[in-house]
Design a protein around this motif. Structure first.
Motif, PDB file in Angstrom:
ATOM      1  N   LEU A  97      21.848   2.982 125.427  1.00 17.72           N
ATOM      2  CA  LEU A  97      22.160   4.336 125.865  1.00 17.72           C
ATOM      3  C   LEU A  97      23.178   5.026 124.953  1.00 17.72           C
ATOM      4  CD1 LEU A  97      23.441   3.529 129.536  1.00 17.72           C
ATOM      5  CD2 LEU A  97      20.973   4.086 128.936  1.00 17.72           C
ATOM      6  N   GLU A  98      23.021   6.422 125.337  1.00 18.29           N
ATOM      7  CA  GLU A  98      23.861   7.345 124.411  1.00 18.29           C
ATOM      8  C   GLU A  98      24.723   8.051 125.726  1.00 18.29           C
ATOM      9  OE1 GLU A  98      24.842   8.172 121.669  1.00 18.29           O
ATOM     10  OE2 GLU A  98      23.100   7.103 120.337  1.00 18.29           O
ATOM     11  N   ASP A  99      26.178   8.084 125.754  1.00 24.04           N
ATOM     12  CA  ASP A  99      26.673   8.605 126.619  1.00 24.04           C
ATOM     13  C   ASP A  99      26.351  10.014 127.021  1.00 24.04           C
ATOM     14  OD1 ASP A  99      28.525   6.226 126.948  1.00 24.04           O
ATOM     15  OD2 ASP A  99      30.115   7.697 127.449  1.00 24.04           O
ATOM     16  N   GLU A 101      23.638  11.792 126.190  1.00 30.47           N
ATOM     17  CA  GLU A 101      22.176  11.842 126.926  1.00 30.47           C
ATOM     18  C   GLU A 101      22.260  11.596 128.362  1.00 30.47           C
ATOM     19  OE1 GLU A 101      19.146   9.624 124.962  1.00 30.47           O
ATOM     20  OE2 GLU A 101      19.882  10.502 123.109  1.00 30.47           O
ATOM     21  N   VAL A 102      22.895  10.461 128.778  1.00 30.78           N
ATOM     22  CA  VAL A 102      23.035  10.356 130.183  1.00 30.78           C
ATOM     23  C   VAL A 102      23.793  11.385 131.009  1.00 30.78           C
ATOM     24  CG1 VAL A 102      23.521   8.398 132.114  1.00 30.78           C
ATOM     25  CG2 VAL A 102      22.674   7.687 129.745  1.00 30.78           C
ATOM     26  N   ASP A 104      24.218  14.261 130.029  1.00 31.45           N
ATOM     27  CA  ASP A 104      23.339  15.427 130.075  1.00 31.45           C
ATOM     28  C   ASP A 104      22.230  15.537 131.283  1.00 31.45           C
ATOM     29  OD1 ASP A 104      24.412  16.523 127.995  1.00 31.45           O
ATOM     30  OD2 ASP A 104      22.890  16.031 126.501  1.00 31.45           O
ATOM     31  N   THR A 105      21.585  14.412 131.467  1.00 27.91           N
ATOM     32  CA  THR A 105      20.931  14.166 132.615  1.00 27.91           C
ATOM     33  C   THR A 105      21.396  14.415 133.857  1.00 27.91           C
ATOM     34  OG1 THR A 105      19.485  12.596 131.194  1.00 27.91           O
ATOM     35  CG2 THR A 105      19.142  12.556 133.439  1.00 27.91           C
ATOM     36  N   ILE A 106      22.511  13.512 134.086  1.00 33.82           N
ATOM     37  CA  ILE A 106      23.094  13.747 135.440  1.00 33.82           C
ATOM     38  C   ILE A 106      23.703  14.934 135.507  1.00 33.82           C
ATOM     39  CG2 ILE A 106      25.218  13.015 136.490  1.00 33.82           C
ATOM     40  CD1 ILE A 106      25.145  10.336 134.889  1.00 33.82           C
ATOM     41  N   LEU A 118      30.770   6.662 130.293  1.00 32.32           N
ATOM     42  CA  LEU A 118      29.724   5.802 131.044  1.00 32.32           C
ATOM     43  C   LEU A 118      30.031   4.528 130.267  1.00 32.32           C
ATOM     44  CD1 LEU A 118      26.980   8.500 131.214  1.00 32.32           C
ATOM     45  CD2 LEU A 118      28.052   7.331 133.144  1.00 32.32           C
ATOM     46  N   ALA A 120      28.823   3.471 127.250  1.00 33.12           N
ATOM     47  CA  ALA A 120      27.888   2.760 125.956  1.00 33.12           C
ATOM     48  C   ALA A 120      28.443   2.535 124.830  1.00 33.12           C
ATOM     49  CB  ALA A 120      26.798   3.975 125.916  1.00 33.12           C
TER      50      ALA A 120
END
Ligand SMILES: [Zn+2]
Length: 163
Positions: A97-99, A101-102, A104-106, A118, A120
């Protein structure tokens, strides 16, 4: 039947004939284990632990967060543990994972960016050394001379020490 219903059925048979109701809350092995929550890690089974033997503190990644330091502080100061065993593992979901990116999605999904990291990490052994360092550097822990970190290999069931 839901999974929780199935677990409750198991518990009913577990409680039948249960004989460990008088154990002290202080762990007999005087050890706290910090590990990833990954479902493939059966901490009791891989270490031969029974009721009353050890504190087991788990989160995503088995990383040493402020909340893990909180638990270790209570474990050592109030319940007498002396050693800390950190267990992270191969094929951990957090290594892919990339902190950002996740997060951003959330944020896109919910409108709120998570205020927490997160956790990662790209390099398992480096992350384990960082976690060991966080424990040994904590001023709240009276016992920091027996802190050891291990990689659990999900393919073999074996623990490998990282120094
Ligand atoms: Zn993991």
């Amino acid at each position: 039947m839901s999974t929780i219903d199935r677990l409750l059925e198991h518990n009913a048979s577990y409680a039948t004939g249960f004989a460990q109701g008088r154990l002290a809350s202080a762990p007999a092995g005087r050890v706290a284990v910090v590990s990833c929550m990954d479902a493939r890690l059966r901490i009791d089974a891989m270490l031969g632990l029974s009721e009353g033997d050890a504190h087991v503190i788990r989160n995503a990644g088995g990383i040493v967060t402020d909340d893990v330091i909180r638990s270790l502080t209570l474990s050592q100061r109030l319940l007498g543990t002396r050693e800390v065993m950190l267990i992270q593992h191969t094929d951990c979901g957090l290594t892919d994972l990339e902190d950002a990116e996740v997060a951003d999605t959330i944020e896109r999904d919910t409108g709120v960016r998570p205020p927490f990291a997160l956790g990662a990490f790209p390099d398992l052994e480096a992350n384990l050394r960082l976690s060991i360092g966080r424990v040994t550097a904590s001023p709240f822990l009276p016992h920091r001379d027996a802190v050891r970190g291990f990689v659990y290999e999900v393919g073999t069931g074996r623990l490998r020490e990282v120094s």
